[in-house]
Design an enzyme around this catalytic site. Sequence first.
Site, mmCIF file in Angstrom:
data_model
loop_
_atom_site.group_PDB
_atom_site.id
_atom_site.type_symbol
_atom_site.label_atom_id
_atom_site.label_comp_id
_atom_site.label_asym_id
_atom_site.label_seq_id
_atom_site.Cartn_x
_atom_site.Cartn_y
_atom_site.Cartn_z
ATOM 1 N N SER A 1 16.105 -31.700 -13.366
ATOM 2 C CA SER A 1 17.173 -32.643 -13.696
ATOM 3 C C SER A 1 16.834 -33.995 -13.100
ATOM 4 C CB SER A 1 18.510 -32.142 -13.113
ATOM 5 O OG SER A 1 19.501 -33.154 -13.115
ATOM 6 N N TYR B 1 23.647 -28.916 -6.010
ATOM 7 C CA TYR B 1 23.030 -28.846 -7.338
ATOM 8 C C TYR B 1 21.770 -29.713 -7.371
ATOM 9 C CZ TYR B 1 22.098 -29.441 -12.276
ATOM 10 O OH TYR B 1 21.460 -29.486 -13.487
#
Length: 259
Positions: free
Chosen positions: A141, A154
């Site tokens: 990501s 995350y």
Amino acid sequence: MTGPAAAPRVALVTGATSGIGRATAELLVARGWRVVGTGRRADRLAAMERDLGGSFRGLAFDIADEPAMRAALVSLPADLAAIDLLVNGAGLGRGTEPAQEGSLDDWRVMVETNVMGLLAITRELLPGLIERRGAIVNLSSVHASWPAPANGVYGGTKAFVRQFSLDLRVDLHGTGVRVTSIEPGLVETDFFRVRSGADQAGHDAYYGGTDPLRPEDVAEAIAWVAGLPPHVNVDTLEIMPVSQSWAGYRLDRRRRGGR
């Protein structure tokens, strides 16, 4: 006289029941791959088997459940067990609170899924990938590189995925195995609903007006990487919608200590 046609290559895509994983599985099948797709939702995998025909096989298990993962892989027939491409697409976010209010249980789920699940299936398949000089695409990501509020765990798991991908390349030097970290920005999937518990209205409000990436956009990048000549390795690939860019630094200018 020509020899027999080569057998279609086999890809294993985790997180194949929705979002980027599903789009990737569908695109690879359309481009001639045989695909083994994994996910927790057996009903969705069964529907994909009906829709995609004999080129798709579903394996239902939770990527964080290591014994279930191993049992599912053992069940594959020999022709599908010969994996040429591993796409680690399974992953999730949990919780929208800042760290000081966050849930340790949510953090644990993210680490077990995004890190340990990816590690376990990668380690399981590495011997075969080395034998076939295959490829690994790990879905990281932009948050592997760029911080954001309420995103520490995350983002930390995705930073791990990025660094693991780079270090795995070092360990696999000389084997011919290619390793890529794909790092998308805002993509419209079920990710926000899972992370926040939002309903459809909340989902629409979050993505509304942003013109985000679609799962198919990222799937195209994954398929492109997988289809490159075997001497070409894309180490990292960061992809963002045009509407998304980096925020500037912030300063808290409140007076402190009487100054």
